[in-house]
Design an enzyme around this catalytic site. Structure first.
Site, PDB file in Angstrom:
ATOM      1  N   GLY A  48      -2.939   8.635  -3.642  1.00  0.00           N
ATOM      2  CA  GLY A  48      -4.151   9.108  -4.242  1.00  0.00           C
ATOM      3  C   GLY A  48      -5.002  10.431  -5.035  1.00  0.00           C
ATOM      4  N   ASP A  53       0.892  -1.594  -0.322  1.00  0.00           N
ATOM      5  CA  ASP A  53      -0.072   0.517   0.162  1.00  0.00           C
ATOM      6  C   ASP A  53       1.058   1.321   0.043  1.00  0.00           C
ATOM      7  OD1 ASP A  53      -2.751   1.602  -0.159  1.00  0.00           O
ATOM      8  OD2 ASP A  53      -1.822   1.990   2.415  1.00  0.00           O
ATOM      9  N   SER A  54       0.231   2.273  -0.086  1.00  0.00           N
ATOM     10  CA  SER A  54       0.868   3.632  -0.234  1.00  0.00           C
ATOM     11  C   SER A  54       1.548   3.804   1.173  1.00  0.00           C
ATOM     12  CB  SER A  54      -0.310   4.900  -0.427  1.00  0.00           C
ATOM     13  OG  SER A  54      -0.580   5.299   0.127  1.00  0.00           O
ATOM     14  N   CYS A 101     -10.974   2.747   0.440  1.00  0.00           N
ATOM     15  CA  CYS A 101      -9.821   3.364   0.803  1.00  0.00           C
ATOM     16  C   CYS A 101      -9.334   2.388   1.722  1.00  0.00           C
ATOM     17  CB  CYS A 101      -9.342   4.499   0.958  1.00  0.00           C
ATOM     18  SG  CYS A 101      -8.235   5.062   0.713  1.00  0.00           S
ATOM     19  N   THR A 102      -8.398   1.995   1.965  1.00  0.00           N
ATOM     20  CA  THR A 102      -7.914   1.091   2.938  1.00  0.00           C
ATOM     21  C   THR A 102      -7.521   1.641   3.672  1.00  0.00           C
ATOM     22  OG1 THR A 102      -5.905   1.206   1.954  1.00  0.00           O
ATOM     23  CG2 THR A 102      -6.955  -1.379   1.243  1.00  0.00           C
ATOM     24  N   HIS A 103      -7.181   3.166   3.585  1.00  0.00           N
ATOM     25  CA  HIS A 103      -6.546   4.107   5.135  1.00  0.00           C
ATOM     26  C   HIS A 103      -8.557   4.419   5.920  1.00  0.00           C
ATOM     27  CE1 HIS A 103      -3.308   4.831   2.981  1.00  0.00           C
ATOM     28  NE2 HIS A 103      -2.946   5.553   3.635  1.00  0.00           N
ATOM     29  N   CYS A 138      -4.249  -1.548  -1.835  1.00  0.00           N
ATOM     30  CA  CYS A 138      -4.551   0.053  -2.165  1.00  0.00           C
ATOM     31  C   CYS A 138      -5.377  -0.014  -3.447  1.00  0.00           C
ATOM     32  CB  CYS A 138      -2.675   0.550  -2.668  1.00  0.00           C
ATOM     33  SG  CYS A 138      -2.642   2.356  -2.859  1.00  0.00           S
ATOM     34  N   ASN A 139      -6.804   0.866  -3.584  1.00  0.00           N
ATOM     35  CA  ASN A 139      -7.829   0.754  -3.942  1.00  0.00           C
ATOM     36  C   ASN A 139      -7.267   2.102  -5.247  1.00  0.00           C
ATOM     37  OD1 ASN A 139     -10.703   0.525  -2.968  1.00  0.00           O
ATOM     38  ND2 ASN A 139      -9.348   0.808  -1.184  1.00  0.00           N
ATOM     39  N   GLU A 181      -2.350   8.886   8.438  1.00  0.00           N
ATOM     40  CA  GLU A 181      -0.746   9.133   7.738  1.00  0.00           C
ATOM     41  C   GLU A 181      -0.192   9.643   9.438  1.00  0.00           C
ATOM     42  OE1 GLU A 181       1.431   7.505   6.368  1.00  0.00           O
ATOM     43  OE2 GLU A 181      -0.580   6.088   5.262  1.00  0.00           O
TER      44      GLU A 181
HETATM   45  N1  DGL Z   1      -4.799   3.412   0.797  1.00  0.00           N
HETATM   46  C1  DGL Z   1      -4.918   3.907  -0.478  1.00  0.00           C
HETATM   47  C2  DGL Z   1      -6.685   3.657  -1.159  1.00  0.00           C
HETATM   48  O1  DGL Z   1      -6.757   2.774  -0.872  1.00  0.00           O
HETATM   49  C3  DGL Z   1      -3.841   5.254  -0.735  1.00  0.00           C
HETATM   50  C4  DGL Z   1      -4.095   5.982  -0.284  1.00  0.00           C
HETATM   51  C5  DGL Z   1      -3.047   7.000  -0.564  1.00  0.00           C
HETATM   52  O2  DGL Z   1      -1.693   7.020  -0.444  1.00  0.00           O
HETATM   53  O3  DGL Z   1      -3.328   8.410  -1.514  1.00  0.00           O
HETATM   54  O4  DGL Z   1      -5.941   4.155  -2.536  1.00  0.00           O
END
Ligand code: DGL
Length: 273
Positions: free
Chosen positions: A45, A12-13, A191-193, A76-77, A159
């Site tokens: 993103g 992921d990011s 978004c996985t966050h 990561c989406n 983050e």
């Molecule tokens: N967690 C990521 C996602 O699912 C990316 C978030 C990001 O870095 O902007 O999209």
């Protein structure tokens, strides 16, 4: 080492993919895992999708060549929305993404068919969910009315380890206004966050709206795929979990342990390729 004994690679990011990692650890505890959080280059993103695609390709190759991964979970989406066809064509291990499982979970959970997806600017503007939710609705023969909203700023809060509080709530009230106005009964955290912000998102959306995350569904998809390919380890053992970050390792260990609720004792610096 026989293929079946090799680790599952996750990337992921940053910290978001830990929500998917947790579901994978719970479902398949006997597997070894290698997780790379690209915190040195987050957020994805707000970046052009071709740049994100380049990072995703680099991370996947590193997981296979440097760590011997037998499968890749793109947790990561945004990376998924940037397009994984090229990646799938050039590597010969299974690639599991979060968008298709998330769309299926959303369609299964809705009662009214009025659903919402929230994600990064990159994910929402790619149209990946319009396509995936449309396909899942057609498969399930459910009429779907989808409203999408980008939520710039949410990832940055996670983050920083700030998952609740007035600032998060104020931003959530503004960004979630379109999905609230649409009267959705189910909202996919695309978004996985975002599952780390579920408390605030839930409070803003109200108790009648069901929040769905793709983490569990993705873990089941990974287990099905690996099982079908004969790539699951003997379930009686306990696997190892190693974490790598392209950013500051101490910050990753500290914030990641706090978010995951489990000590991340093995964190190293991922140097890139
Ligand atoms: N967690 C990521 C996602 O699912 C990316 C978030 C990001 O870095 O902007 O999209």
């Amino acid at each position: 080492m026989p293929l079946v004994e090799r680790p599952i690679g996750i990337f992921d990011s940053g910290f978001g993919g830990l929500t998917v990692a947790r579901a994978l650890f719970d479902l398949m505890p006997a597997e070894d895992y290698v997780y790379v959080g690209d915190t040195g280059r987050y957020p994805y993103g707000s970046k052009p999708l071709d740049e994100v695609r380049r990072y995703a390709t680099e991370l996947a190759h590193s997981l296979i060549d440097d760590f011997g991964a037998k499968a890749i979970v793109v947790a990561c989406n945004t990376a998924t929305a940037a397009g994984l066809e090229g990646l799938r064509a050039e590597i010969d291990v299974p690639v599991i993404d979060v968008v298709v499982p998330g769309a299926s979970a959303l369609v299964s959970a809705t009662r009214s068919g009025r659903v919402g997806v929230i994600g990064t600017v990159g994910t929402v503007s790619s149209g990946a969910y319009v396509h995936a939710v449309g396909a899942a609705g057609a498969r399930a023969e459910v009429d779907i009315d989808l409203t999408s909203a980008a939520c710039p700023g949410f990832v940055e809060f996670v983050e920083r380890g700030q998952t609740t509080g007035d600032e998060v709530t104020v931003l959530a009230e503004r960004l979630l206004a379109p999905v609230r106005a649409a009267g959705v009964d189910t909202l996919l955290l695309g978004c996985t966050h975002y599952p780390f912000l579920a408390r605030t998102i839930g409070e803003v959306m109200g108790p009648e709206v069901v929040l769905v995350s793709s983490a569990d569904e993705t873990a089941f998809a990974a287990m099905d795929r690996l099982g079908a390919l004969g790539l699951l380890r003997d379930a009686s053992g306990v696997g190892t979990r190693r974490f790598w970050s392209s950013g500051d390792v101490d910050t990753f260990r500290e914030l990641g342990s706090g978010l995951l609720g489990v000590d991340l004792d093995r964190v190293d610096h991922w140097p890139g390729r």
